[in-house]
Design a protein around this motif. Sequence first.
Motif, PDB file in Angstrom:
ATOM      1  N   TRP A   3      -6.681  19.993  25.258  1.00  0.00           N
ATOM      2  CA  TRP A   3      -5.310  19.569  25.488  1.00  0.00           C
ATOM      3  C   TRP A   3      -5.094  19.133  26.932  1.00  0.00           C
ATOM      4  CZ3 TRP A   3      -2.342  18.829  21.388  1.00  0.00           C
ATOM      5  CH2 TRP A   3      -2.667  19.531  20.214  1.00  0.00           C
ATOM      6  N   ARG A 152       7.256  26.019  18.704  1.00  0.00           N
ATOM      7  CA  ARG A 152       6.705  25.380  17.503  1.00  0.00           C
ATOM      8  C   ARG A 152       5.571  24.401  17.834  1.00  0.00           C
ATOM      9  NH1 ARG A 152      12.173  22.195  16.083  1.00  0.00           N
ATOM     10  NH2 ARG A 152      12.971  24.071  17.114  1.00  0.00           N
ATOM     11  N   TYR A 153       5.454  24.039  19.122  1.00  0.00           N
ATOM     12  CA  TYR A 153       4.444  23.068  19.523  1.00  0.00           C
ATOM     13  C   TYR A 153       3.175  23.706  20.099  1.00  0.00           C
ATOM     14  CZ  TYR A 153       8.383  19.902  18.927  1.00  0.00           C
ATOM     15  OH  TYR A 153       9.435  19.215  18.406  1.00  0.00           O
ATOM     16  N   ARG A 203       2.225  18.349  23.834  1.00  0.00           N
ATOM     17  CA  ARG A 203       2.235  18.079  22.392  1.00  0.00           C
ATOM     18  C   ARG A 203       3.626  17.658  21.927  1.00  0.00           C
ATOM     19  NH1 ARG A 203       0.301  22.613  17.930  1.00  0.00           N
ATOM     20  NH2 ARG A 203      -0.516  21.175  16.360  1.00  0.00           N
ATOM     21  N   ALA A 204       4.658  18.322  22.434  1.00  0.00           N
ATOM     22  CA  ALA A 204       6.027  17.970  22.059  1.00  0.00           C
ATOM     23  C   ALA A 204       6.342  16.531  22.452  1.00  0.00           C
ATOM     24  CB  ALA A 204       7.020  18.933  22.706  1.00  0.00           C
ATOM     25  N   ARG A 205       5.934  16.149  23.640  1.00  0.00           N
ATOM     26  CA  ARG A 205       6.203  14.776  24.100  1.00  0.00           C
ATOM     27  C   ARG A 205       5.424  13.753  23.291  1.00  0.00           C
ATOM     28  NH1 ARG A 205       6.502  16.276  30.554  1.00  0.00           N
ATOM     29  NH2 ARG A 205       8.676  16.965  30.486  1.00  0.00           N
ATOM     30  N   ASP A 206       4.204  14.121  22.903  1.00  0.00           N
ATOM     31  CA  ASP A 206       3.413  13.202  22.084  1.00  0.00           C
ATOM     32  C   ASP A 206       4.050  12.960  20.719  1.00  0.00           C
ATOM     33  OD1 ASP A 206       1.550  12.974  24.094  1.00  0.00           O
ATOM     34  OD2 ASP A 206       0.090  14.349  23.196  1.00  0.00           O
ATOM     35  N   THR A 207       4.823  13.941  20.237  1.00  0.00           N
ATOM     36  CA  THR A 207       5.468  13.788  18.934  1.00  0.00           C
ATOM     37  C   THR A 207       6.859  13.165  19.045  1.00  0.00           C
ATOM     38  OG1 THR A 207       6.423  16.021  18.992  1.00  0.00           O
ATOM     39  CG2 THR A 207       4.227  15.787  18.037  1.00  0.00           C
ATOM     40  N   GLY A 208       7.288  12.835  20.261  1.00  0.00           N
ATOM     41  CA  GLY A 208       8.594  12.218  20.451  1.00  0.00           C
ATOM     42  C   GLY A 208       9.755  13.187  20.399  1.00  0.00           C
ATOM     43  N   ALA A 209       9.493  14.471  20.662  1.00  0.00           N
ATOM     44  CA  ALA A 209      10.557  15.476  20.646  1.00  0.00           C
ATOM     45  C   ALA A 209      11.517  15.245  21.812  1.00  0.00           C
ATOM     46  CB  ALA A 209       9.953  16.878  20.749  1.00  0.00           C
TER      47      ALA A 209
END
Length: 241
Positions: A3, A152-153, A203-209
């Motif tokens: 990561w 959750r991420y 990870r959250a940013r990669d999912t567009g959160a």
Amino acid sequence: MTWFATGGAEYAEHRPTYPAELADVLASSVPDRELAVDVGCGTGQLTRLLAERFDAVVGVDPSASQIDAAAGPPNIEYRVGSAESLPVADGSASSVTAAQAAHWFDLPAFYNEVQRIARPGALLALITYGVVAPGDDIAERFDRFYRHEIGRYWPPERAHVDSGYADLPFPFERVDIAASPIERDWNLEDFVGYVETWSAVRRARDTGAPDLVAALRADLAPHWREPRSVRWPVTVVAGYL
């Protein structure tokens, strides 16, 4: 998977270093001080401390970005490589450490490699620091962020950090090594910079959160006395090879 393939400069700037006393204990617990190997070294938070106590140190990390941002004295050699295929000679290491990294490894493969590179009587130490404690007055807001908003991420391996490596397989006879907590006096930007290095945030940013860190910063700003004392509990799982 790593990561931390990118963001080495941010990691170097914002990740905390370890207590010097921990490096003292590690150095005093080995058969000699010729070579220490720091696996998953990142940008060298522990590696640099080991270099003050060993003749030579090899820092190994799978991320070229982390290695490029690593620094330290000339007796450190940083190498890009994996924990499961260490670029280290057989029977050469008196100390093998993995700081805030072992929960990402294929542990059986890593342990095979440790036994290959270790000298008789070498020490293996897996070190982890737990959830940061930023102070009782903002603990509820931070806990909500950590466990429910960004929680959750988190990759599943993070559970080992939360438990202080209590459930991490370790097939060697253990020795007790006590470790003081990490303590820092930080301003809000230091703290936010640290949070932004987390794998869950990436990870959250990669999912567009939504920008959960910005919301946390806004909520903490009115309460943050600068500098503020923050601390992390440190756990060491160690054994002789």
